[in-house]
Scaffold this motif. Structure first.
Motif, PDB file in Angstrom:
ATOM      1  N   ALA A 180       0.832  -1.205   0.000  1.00  0.00           N
ATOM      2  CA  ALA A 180       0.000   0.000   0.000  1.00  0.00           C
ATOM      3  C   ALA A 180       0.866   1.254   0.000  1.00  0.00           C
ATOM      4  N   GLU A 181       1.910   1.257   0.840  1.00  0.00           N
ATOM      5  CA  GLU A 181       2.776   2.441   0.955  1.00  0.00           C
ATOM      6  C   GLU A 181       3.517   2.706  -0.347  1.00  0.00           C
ATOM      7  N   VAL A 182       4.115   1.679  -0.928  1.00  0.00           N
ATOM      8  CA  VAL A 182       4.913   1.901  -2.140  1.00  0.00           C
ATOM      9  C   VAL A 182       4.008   2.226  -3.326  1.00  0.00           C
ATOM     10  N   THR A 183       2.817   1.654  -3.384  1.00  0.00           N
ATOM     11  CA  THR A 183       1.886   1.963  -4.470  1.00  0.00           C
ATOM     12  C   THR A 183       1.444   3.425  -4.399  1.00  0.00           C
ATOM     13  N   ALA A 184       1.167   3.895  -3.185  1.00  0.00           N
ATOM     14  CA  ALA A 184       0.770   5.296  -3.007  1.00  0.00           C
ATOM     15  C   ALA A 184       1.897   6.245  -3.398  1.00  0.00           C
ATOM     16  N   ILE A 200      -3.071   7.655 -11.785  1.00  0.00           N
ATOM     17  CA  ILE A 200      -4.448   7.469 -11.324  1.00  0.00           C
ATOM     18  C   ILE A 200      -4.719   6.001 -11.014  1.00  0.00           C
ATOM     19  N   SER A 201      -4.223   5.111 -11.869  1.00  0.00           N
ATOM     20  CA  SER A 201      -4.408   3.672 -11.642  1.00  0.00           C
ATOM     21  C   SER A 201      -3.757   3.232 -10.330  1.00  0.00           C
ATOM     22  N   LEU A 202      -2.518   3.666 -10.095  1.00  0.00           N
ATOM     23  CA  LEU A 202      -1.804   3.267  -8.880  1.00  0.00           C
ATOM     24  C   LEU A 202      -2.436   3.878  -7.629  1.00  0.00           C
ATOM     25  N   LEU A 203      -2.879   5.112  -7.727  1.00  0.00           N
ATOM     26  CA  LEU A 203      -3.498   5.749  -6.562  1.00  0.00           C
ATOM     27  C   LEU A 203      -4.808   5.056  -6.187  1.00  0.00           C
ATOM     28  N   LEU A 207      -5.545   3.205  -2.682  1.00  0.00           N
ATOM     29  CA  LEU A 207      -6.756   3.476  -1.912  1.00  0.00           C
ATOM     30  C   LEU A 207      -7.456   2.177  -1.522  1.00  0.00           C
ATOM     31  N   SER A 208      -7.494   1.232  -2.455  1.00  0.00           N
ATOM     32  CA  SER A 208      -8.107  -0.081  -2.160  1.00  0.00           C
ATOM     33  C   SER A 208      -7.336  -0.819  -1.065  1.00  0.00           C
ATOM     34  N   LEU A 213      -6.953  -2.430   4.693  1.00  0.00           N
ATOM     35  CA  LEU A 213      -6.258  -2.373   5.976  1.00  0.00           C
ATOM     36  C   LEU A 213      -7.068  -1.629   7.035  1.00  0.00           C
ATOM     37  N   GLY A 214      -8.004  -0.770   6.569  1.00  0.00           N
ATOM     38  CA  GLY A 214      -8.775   0.031   7.511  1.00  0.00           C
ATOM     39  C   GLY A 214      -7.984   1.191   8.073  1.00  0.00           C
TER      40      GLY A 214
END
Length: 468
Positions: A180-184, A200-203, A207-208, A213-214
């Motif tokens: 999640a961190e590296v994708t963001a 946009i695709s990676l963001l 987000l997903s 993870l909540g």
């Protein structure tokens, strides 16, 4: 006497077992839920602050790390820095994972206060220690942090290479948090570099991951970056919709820091879509939450953005007032070294002076801007050349190492060949020795046989005479 002996033994045993004391349930709860409920977990942590002295040293260090992480989530970066520094003083040079965590927290606190050299050094120290500890997860966290500073220093290509490697390794590690961190971060970098579709695709993927993870704070950050990307693409309606989603989540959490950023984003998106009154209204709401920010860099950015907004609305005098406030904020807390922000302010100031008819001052300001910009470019070029020289030196040393390694391998091969020849020589000598021994045995056997035969022949005539 026995009583005192037992007392001493009990004390020694208690001292030895102290580091092995079970971790309090509340401390484990804070660690598990720090990203899901940062406000509640900070309150829980501070509720048990009186118990800090009763914890073992590793647990105390963990307490400071968690406090720093929670201050980070709440945007309280000076307090984040203080907590991280206290934790590091406590554990000294202890080579442990909690030291890595504290170094990363301290680095982020310095990064948020625009002290990028210090931030980078803390990140690299943490990365080196996580490499020593062979912690792949924290190695990847370190690379993400390193890439973030490279991006701020306009070294986008190096940051991209580092993040792409991190992304691939995160996929192999199969850790949702790291992914999640590296994708963001990668999505944000793609947006900065103009790769909008990829960004946009990676963001959206990030987000997903954060929704899975909540982690609501991280979801808000991704929504902010996504809204800014839509704004860069002049997709103002999508930008406004995304900022509104961010605003709703921030209101649900009563998150004053992100409420500020949501209203600021709505103001910028509104002015870009030529909705001046709405922009000023959102800006006024943002300023209600401005005191929640602790960083002078954020204050400077706010005043700069408002000055830009007022300039677009032809309110030049008010824009100049905001710009002066931005300059004052930039001169605080060591932000004078933030060359990029200072150049942006000078450029806008020259435009505002010209709009007011003060052309001589505008020219002087523009001259300072050009001179500083050229100096900054020279510094960047010098840094680039230094990096090239360092790269060449690294390649030279690498080649020397390879040549030395090849030479050692050749020497080892020659030594191995010499040993093999010696072994063959020893084998032939052994064979020759064995053959010689066999021949000697055969020769002795022949000699003994002949001697026996001669004796027998000499003894037979005498026997024949007796028989006769």
């Amino acid at each position: 006497m026995k009583f005192y002996l037992h007392l001493v033994l009990f004390f020694l045993l208690a001292t030895w077992l102290a580091p092995l004391r079970a971790e309090p349930a509340w401390l484990s709860q804070v660690e598990a839920q720090k990203s899901q409920q940062p406000e509640a977990m900070l309150a829980l942590l501070q509720q048990h602050q009186s118990e800090l002295a009763t914890l073992s040293q590793p647990q105390q260090a963990k307490w400071y790390y968690l406090q720093a992480a929670l201050f980070d989530a709440l945007g309280r970066h000076q307090q984040q820095q203080d907590a991280a520094e206290q934790g590091l003083r406590l554990i000294g040079d202890d080579a442990s994972l909690v030291r890595v965590q504290l170094l990363y927290e301290l680095g982020f606190a310095r990064e948020m206060q625009a002290d990028y050299p210090a931030a980078l050094q803390h990140y690299l120290d943490g990365l080196a220690l996580s490499t020593l500890l062979e912690s792949e997860k924290y190695i990847l966290y370190g690379q993400i942090n390193h890439a973030a500073v490279l991006t701020v220093q306009n070294q986008d290509q190096q940051a991209l290479t580092l993040l792409q490697d991190t992304y691939q390794r995160a996929l192999q590690l199969n850790d949702t948090e790291v992914l999640a961190e590296v994708t963001a971060e990668l999505g944000l970098l793609y947006s900065t570099m103009g790769y909008d579709d990829e960004a946009i695709s990676l963001l959206h993927k990030a987000l997903s991951h954060y929704e899975l993870l909540g982690w609501p704070k991280n979801q808000i950050t991704v929504l902010y970056n996504l809204a800014r990307t839509y704004s860069y693409l002049d997709q103002h309606e999508l930008s406004l919709q995304t900022y509104n989603r961010m605003l709703q989540k921030s209101q649900q959490l009563q998150d004053n820091v992100n409420l500020y950023h949501a209203y600021l984003g709505l103001a910028i998106a509104s002015i870009n879509s030529e909705r001046g009154e709405a922009a000023l209204s959102y800006m006024a709401k943002a300023e209600q939450y401005l005191p929640a920010l602790q960083s002078s860099a954020h204050f400077a950015t706010h005043y700069y953005e408002k000055a830009l907004m007022l300039k677009k609305l032809d309110q030049v005098s008010l824009a100049m007032q905001q710009l002066l406030l931005a300059e004052q904020s930039l001169n605080k807390d060591g932000l004078r070294e933030d060359n990029a922000s200072r150049l942006a302010l000078w450029h806008l100031k020259a435009q505002l002076l010209a709009a007011q008819g003060e052309y001589e001052q505008a020219y002087s300001q523009l001259y300072d801007f050009v001179a500083e910009y050229q100096q900054l470019r020279n510094q960047e070029n010098e840094l680039a050349f230094e990096q090239i020289r360092a790269s060449f030196e690294h390649d030279r040393q690498l080649q020397q190492s390879q040549l030395l390694e090849q030479d050692n391998e050749l020497k080892a091969l020659r030594l191995s060949e010499a040993e093999a020849k010696q072994q063959i020589q020893r084998l032939w000598l052994a064979i020759l020795g064995c053959s010689t021994l066999v021949l000697l045995v055969l020769l002795l056997w022949q000699l003994t046989r002949r001697r026996q035969k001669t004796i027998n022949q000499a003894a037979d005539p005498a026997g024949q005479q007796e028989n006769a």
